[in-house]
Structures are given as C-alpha cells and as structure tokens.
Design a protein around this motif. Structure first.
Motif, PDB file in Angstrom:
ATOM      1  N   ARG A 126      21.781 -34.444  41.027  1.00 45.39           N
ATOM      2  CA  ARG A 126      20.646 -33.983  41.837  1.00 45.39           C
ATOM      3  C   ARG A 126      19.391 -34.104  40.997  1.00 45.39           C
ATOM      4  O   ARG A 126      19.332 -33.583  39.884  1.00 45.39           O
ATOM      5  N   LYS A 127      18.403 -34.778  41.535  1.00 46.59           N
ATOM      6  CA  LYS A 127      17.136 -34.971  40.837  1.00 46.59           C
ATOM      7  C   LYS A 127      15.998 -34.689  41.804  1.00 46.59           C
ATOM      8  O   LYS A 127      16.063 -35.044  42.975  1.00 46.59           O
ATOM      9  N   HIS A 128      14.957 -34.060  41.323  1.00 45.92           N
ATOM     10  CA  HIS A 128      13.723 -33.890  42.091  1.00 45.92           C
ATOM     11  C   HIS A 128      12.761 -34.951  41.575  1.00 45.92           C
ATOM     12  O   HIS A 128      12.315 -34.878  40.438  1.00 45.92           O
ATOM     13  N   LEU A 129      12.501 -35.940  42.401  1.00 44.42           N
ATOM     14  CA  LEU A 129      11.687 -37.077  41.989  1.00 44.42           C
ATOM     15  C   LEU A 129      10.386 -37.128  42.764  1.00 44.42           C
ATOM     16  O   LEU A 129      10.291 -36.628  43.876  1.00 44.42           O
ATOM     17  N   THR A 130       9.398 -37.771  42.169  1.00 40.86           N
ATOM     18  CA  THR A 130       8.117 -38.008  42.821  1.00 40.86           C
ATOM     19  C   THR A 130       7.924 -39.508  42.946  1.00 40.86           C
ATOM     20  O   THR A 130       8.083 -40.243  41.970  1.00 40.86           O
ATOM     21  N   ALA A 131       7.632 -39.946  44.150  1.00 43.89           N
ATOM     22  CA  ALA A 131       7.437 -41.377  44.387  1.00 43.89           C
ATOM     23  C   ALA A 131       6.157 -41.849  43.711  1.00 43.89           C
ATOM     24  O   ALA A 131       5.192 -41.089  43.566  1.00 43.89           O
ATOM     25  N   ASP A 132       6.158 -43.117  43.307  1.00 40.67           N
ATOM     26  CA  ASP A 132       4.958 -43.680  42.701  1.00 40.67           C
ATOM     27  C   ASP A 132       3.975 -44.115  43.796  1.00 40.67           C
ATOM     28  O   ASP A 132       4.180 -43.824  44.977  1.00 40.67           O
ATOM     29  N   ALA A 133       2.914 -44.797  43.421  1.00 35.34           N
ATOM     30  CA  ALA A 133       1.861 -45.181  44.371  1.00 35.34           C
ATOM     31  C   ALA A 133       2.378 -46.057  45.505  1.00 35.34           C
ATOM     32  O   ALA A 133       1.834 -46.044  46.608  1.00 35.34           O
ATOM     33  N   SER A 134       3.456 -46.794  45.275  1.00 32.84           N
ATOM     34  CA  SER A 134       4.002 -47.651  46.324  1.00 32.84           C
ATOM     35  C   SER A 134       5.166 -46.976  47.072  1.00 32.84           C
ATOM     36  O   SER A 134       5.950 -47.643  47.730  1.00 32.84           O
ATOM     37  N   HIS A 135       5.259 -45.643  46.938  1.00 35.97           N
ATOM     38  CA  HIS A 135       6.312 -44.844  47.582  1.00 35.97           C
ATOM     39  C   HIS A 135       7.702 -45.279  47.148  1.00 35.97           C
ATOM     40  O   HIS A 135       8.640 -45.322  47.937  1.00 35.97           O
ATOM     41  N   THR A 136       7.847 -45.591  45.877  1.00 33.91           N
ATOM     42  CA  THR A 136       9.117 -46.016  45.301  1.00 33.91           C
ATOM     43  C   THR A 136       9.591 -44.956  44.322  1.00 33.91           C
ATOM     44  O   THR A 136       8.799 -44.403  43.557  1.00 33.91           O
ATOM     45  N   ILE A 137      10.882 -44.673  44.346  1.00 32.28           N
ATOM     46  CA  ILE A 137      11.465 -43.778  43.345  1.00 32.28           C
ATOM     47  C   ILE A 137      12.401 -44.586  42.462  1.00 32.28           C
ATOM     48  O   ILE A 137      12.967 -45.599  42.886  1.00 32.28           O
ATOM     49  N   HIS A 138      12.562 -44.149  41.236  1.00 37.75           N
ATOM     50  CA  HIS A 138      13.408 -44.836  40.268  1.00 37.75           C
ATOM     51  C   HIS A 138      14.442 -43.843  39.758  1.00 37.75           C
ATOM     52  O   HIS A 138      14.097 -42.742  39.362  1.00 37.75           O
ATOM     53  N   LEU A 139      15.691 -44.258  39.773  1.00 35.25           N
ATOM     54  CA  LEU A 139      16.771 -43.367  39.380  1.00 35.25           C
ATOM     55  C   LEU A 139      17.751 -44.132  38.494  1.00 35.25           C
ATOM     56  O   LEU A 139      18.252 -45.197  38.867  1.00 35.25           O
ATOM     57  N   VAL A 140      18.028 -43.615  37.330  1.00 39.44           N
ATOM     58  CA  VAL A 140      19.003 -44.207  36.420  1.00 39.44           C
ATOM     59  C   VAL A 140      20.300 -43.405  36.566  1.00 39.44           C
ATOM     60  O   VAL A 140      20.312 -42.192  36.379  1.00 39.44           O
ATOM     61  N   LEU A 141      21.379 -44.092  36.917  1.00 45.39           N
ATOM     62  CA  LEU A 141      22.664 -43.430  37.131  1.00 45.39           C
ATOM     63  C   LEU A 141      23.429 -43.273  35.824  1.00 45.39           C
ATOM     64  O   LEU A 141      23.452 -44.187  35.008  1.00 45.39           O
ATOM     65  N   PRO A 142      24.095 -42.135  35.657  1.00 41.53           N
ATOM     66  CA  PRO A 142      24.987 -41.984  34.498  1.00 41.53           C
ATOM     67  C   PRO A 142      26.150 -42.974  34.630  1.00 41.53           C
ATOM     68  O   PRO A 142      26.588 -43.290  35.738  1.00 41.53           O
ATOM     69  N   LEU A 143      26.668 -43.464  33.529  1.00 37.39           N
ATOM     70  CA  LEU A 143      27.750 -44.443  33.539  1.00 37.39           C
ATOM     71  C   LEU A 143      28.976 -43.966  34.308  1.00 37.39           C
ATOM     72  O   LEU A 143      29.621 -44.733  35.014  1.00 37.39           O
ATOM     73  N   GLU A 144      29.296 -42.665  34.180  1.00 35.01           N
ATOM     74  CA  GLU A 144      30.501 -42.146  34.835  1.00 35.01           C
ATOM     75  C   GLU A 144      30.435 -42.177  36.363  1.00 35.01           C
ATOM     76  O   GLU A 144      31.441 -42.018  37.035  1.00 35.01           O
ATOM     77  N   MET A 145      29.251 -42.390  36.923  1.00 35.72           N
ATOM     78  CA  MET A 145      29.118 -42.462  38.378  1.00 35.72           C
ATOM     79  C   MET A 145      29.490 -43.837  38.917  1.00 35.72           C
ATOM     80  O   MET A 145      29.673 -44.000  40.114  1.00 35.72           O
ATOM     81  N   GLY A 146      29.597 -44.804  38.065  1.00 38.70           N
ATOM     82  CA  GLY A 146      29.944 -46.145  38.513  1.00 38.70           C
ATOM     83  C   GLY A 146      28.726 -46.888  39.043  1.00 38.70           C
ATOM     84  O   GLY A 146      27.583 -46.508  38.803  1.00 38.70           O
ATOM     85  N   ASN A 147      28.993 -47.951  39.798  1.00 39.00           N
ATOM     86  CA  ASN A 147      27.919 -48.816  40.288  1.00 39.00           C
ATOM     87  C   ASN A 147      27.581 -48.608  41.757  1.00 39.00           C
ATOM     88  O   ASN A 147      26.571 -49.112  42.233  1.00 39.00           O
ATOM     89  N   GLU A 148      28.426 -47.900  42.497  1.00 38.24           N
ATOM     90  CA  GLU A 148      28.169 -47.673  43.917  1.00 38.24           C
ATOM     91  C   GLU A 148      28.071 -46.180  44.195  1.00 38.24           C
ATOM     92  O   GLU A 148      28.956 -45.414  43.823  1.00 38.24           O
ATOM     93  N   VAL A 149      26.986 -45.768  44.850  1.00 39.88           N
ATOM     94  CA  VAL A 149      26.769 -44.361  45.193  1.00 39.88           C
ATOM     95  C   VAL A 149      26.185 -44.267  46.595  1.00 39.88           C
ATOM     96  O   VAL A 149      25.654 -45.239  47.127  1.00 39.88           O
ATOM     97  N   ASP A 150      26.296 -43.108  47.196  1.00 35.94           N
ATOM     98  CA  ASP A 150      25.610 -42.796  48.450  1.00 35.94           C
ATOM     99  C   ASP A 150      24.345 -42.036  48.093  1.00 35.94           C
ATOM    100  O   ASP A 150      24.371 -41.157  47.229  1.00 35.94           O
TER     101      ASP A 150
END
Length: 75
Positions: free
Chosen positions: A6-30
């Motif tokens: 769970r992360k509380h993120l703020t979108a940048d000027a282009s309404h984009t968020i960036h999230l780095v996943l921990p390795l243990e979560m794998g490559n596919e998430v919902d």
C-alpha cells in the motif's frame, strides 16, 4: 507467497504515478486506484450511514438496553 503493498502516491504533472514493486511480488500484480481525497470522505459517510441504520433499526434501544444484555455490565 501473498503480499500486499500500500502506497500513498502523488501523480506528477502528466497525471502519472510511478511504483517500484518489491521482488517478492513478482512481475504481475492487480492495481486498484482510489482517490485519496475522496476515500476519507467516503469512509466518514459510510460510518455515519451505518450509525443511522443502527439507530433506525432500534438495535441500541431493543438489544443493548434489554434486561438480558444488562448482565454484561457486571463483568
């Protein structure tokens, strides 16, 4: 292994968020996106609605104030 991030993120000027996943979560998430400013308001409104529902149903008056339930006050 099941993990939740769970992360509380703020979108940048282009309404984009960036999230780095921990390795243990794998490559596919919902991903579920909930507006932060509205979620707090929605929680308060839901709590108020639940309180009103309990009041309208008479739960507090009929159950909690009954003689049978009064025995819990002695504990």
């Amino acid at each position: 292994m099941s993990a939740i991030l769970r992360k509380h993120l703020t979108a940048d000027a282009s309404h984009t968020i960036h999230l780095v996943l921990p390795l243990e979560m794998g490559n596919e998430v919902d991903v579920i996106v909930i507006p932060r400013s509205h979620s707090s308001l929605a929680d308060k409104q839901e709590s108020l609605a639940m309180a009103q529902l309990m009041d309208e149903s008479g739960f507090a008056r009929n159950i909690l104030n009954s003689v049978e339930e009064d025995c819990w006050n002695d504990l």
